[in-house]
Design an enzyme around this catalytic site. Structure first.
Site, PDB file in Angstrom:
ATOM      1  N   ARG A 176      -3.233  43.665  30.148  1.00 57.92           N
ATOM      2  CA  ARG A 176      -3.606  43.312  28.775  1.00 57.92           C
ATOM      3  C   ARG A 176      -4.922  42.534  28.701  1.00 57.92           C
ATOM      4  O   ARG A 176      -5.100  41.671  27.867  1.00 57.92           O
ATOM      5  CB  ARG A 176      -2.480  42.525  28.095  1.00 57.92           C
ATOM      6  CG  ARG A 176      -1.166  43.278  28.008  1.00 57.92           C
ATOM      7  CD  ARG A 176      -1.299  44.591  27.233  1.00 57.92           C
ATOM      8  NE  ARG A 176      -0.052  45.354  27.266  1.00 57.92           N
ATOM      9  CZ  ARG A 176       0.197  46.315  28.136  1.00 57.92           C
ATOM     10  NH1 ARG A 176      -0.696  46.661  29.064  1.00 57.92           N
ATOM     11  NH2 ARG A 176       1.339  46.964  28.103  1.00 57.92           N
ATOM     12  N   SER A 226       4.569  44.764  20.591  1.00 52.62           N
ATOM     13  CA  SER A 226       5.122  43.709  21.445  1.00 52.62           C
ATOM     14  C   SER A 226       4.459  42.383  21.085  1.00 52.62           C
ATOM     15  O   SER A 226       3.237  42.268  21.087  1.00 52.62           O
ATOM     16  CB  SER A 226       4.864  44.029  22.922  1.00 52.62           C
ATOM     17  OG  SER A 226       5.545  45.199  23.297  1.00 52.62           O
ATOM     18  N   GLU A 296       0.786  37.949  22.284  1.00 50.08           N
ATOM     19  CA  GLU A 296      -0.086  39.093  22.600  1.00 50.08           C
ATOM     20  C   GLU A 296      -1.073  39.393  21.479  1.00 50.08           C
ATOM     21  O   GLU A 296      -2.246  39.629  21.750  1.00 50.08           O
ATOM     22  CB  GLU A 296       0.763  40.323  22.913  1.00 50.08           C
ATOM     23  CG  GLU A 296      -0.065  41.498  23.393  1.00 50.08           C
ATOM     24  CD  GLU A 296       0.768  42.621  23.971  1.00 50.08           C
ATOM     25  OE1 GLU A 296       0.698  43.734  23.423  1.00 50.08           O
ATOM     26  OE2 GLU A 296       1.468  42.388  24.962  1.00 50.08           O
TER      27      GLU A 296
END
Length: 301
Positions: A176, A226, A296
């Site tokens: 990520r 997410s 996130e």
């Protein structure tokens, strides 16, 4: 202070559409958030570079937005200019096993184009919401595949508003994260290298991937996907499950009962609701398991 007449004149000259005081809830998948001072639909890398140069010279705050699938917009909005990388900047071109995409191209559209051309390698990325530029920015991935597996190069606007090229080996791609993360470097195109395959088999794999998503994820509700990054040594959803937090609410925000890794908008959530619920979840998970969860989505500020 934004001189809207001057900015509008610049956009008109470049052929970019501009709207003032635009509600950003229409542009993010969570479906909440206040307005921005101006929203500009970018139509090319050169236009983006020229507009960014202008904004920097004038000291005007700005941010780039794609499909808004990994973004939280505060309820008070964004006191600056949004550069929208969307349908006006979404060209997809193929040459053999290589696909070059404008940064605003929808990732799902790139996957479909690859399937139509009989190119394999992106099947597990199908269904990830967002643009190809946003996907590279955070090295998006699912089911064992990541952008780093298919990207070969990209173009971007550097800190001096010059358009540069970068190869995969220099992108610092990890979980990520990329070299672009947390910087003012702006991705303008992404080049992907795939392998030859059979269109029917690729389509079947994409359908299977989408079926898995639909079965396990609360796609029927607005969310940012997410909510927490995967902590080293565990999974956010597993930890949240272990702490009994499924269904926990704050205002219109709720920890999904279908997949606890998702915080969803039940229809009337505010950004404040989501952030408060995230803080509660992080606090309880840390107290009960010792793990620290990290958000996130990016908060537009």
């Amino acid at each position: 202070m934004i001189n809207t007449s001057e900015l509008t004149e610049l956009c008109d000259r470049l052929g970019c559409r501009i709207t003032l005081e635009t509600p950003l809830s229409d542009y993010i998948t969570f479906r909440f958030g206040g307005p921005c001072r101006a929203l500009i639909n970018i139509n090319s890398a050169l236009s983006a570079a020229e507009i960014i140069r202008y904004l920097k010279d004038k000291g005007i705050k700005y941010s780039v937005l794609g499909r808004g699938s990994n973004v939280l917009v505060p309820d008070e909005g964004f006191d600056g200019v949004i550069l929208l990388f969307g349908n006006d900047f979404a060209k997809i071109e193929a040459d053999g096993n290589t696909i070059r995409c404008d940064a605003g191209a929808y990732l799902a559209s790139v996957c479909v184009r690859a399937q139509q051309l009989g190119l394999t390698g992106m099947e597990n990325l199908f269904g990830i919401p967002g643009t190809v530029g946003g996907a590279l920015y955070m090295n998006a991935g699912a089911y064992g595949s990541e952008m780093k597996d298919v990207v070969v190069s990209a173009s971007y606007i550097d800190e001096n508003c010059e358009i540069k090229e970068i190869g995969r080996e220099d992108m610092e791609l990890s979980y990520r994260r990329s070299i672009f993360s947390g910087t003012d470097l702006v991705i303008t195109s992404v080049t992907i290298q795939l392998s030859s395959g059979k269109p029917d088999e690729i389509k079947a794999a994409m359908s299977e991937c989408m079926a898995k998503r639909s079965a396990k994820q609360p796609l029927e509700y607005p969310s940012a996907g997410s909510t927490f990054k995967r902590p080293e040594g565990s999974y956010a959803s597993l930890l949240i499950d272990q702490c009994g937090l499924k269904g926990m609410t704050c205002g219109g925000a709720m920890v999904s009962e279908k997949h606890s890794g998702f915080i969803i908008n039940k229809g009337y959530a505010t950004c404040a609701d989501v952030l408060e619920l995230c803080d509660r979840v992080k606090k309880i998970v840390n107290e009960k398991t010792g793990y620290i969860l990290e958000l996130e989505p990016v908060i537009l500020s």
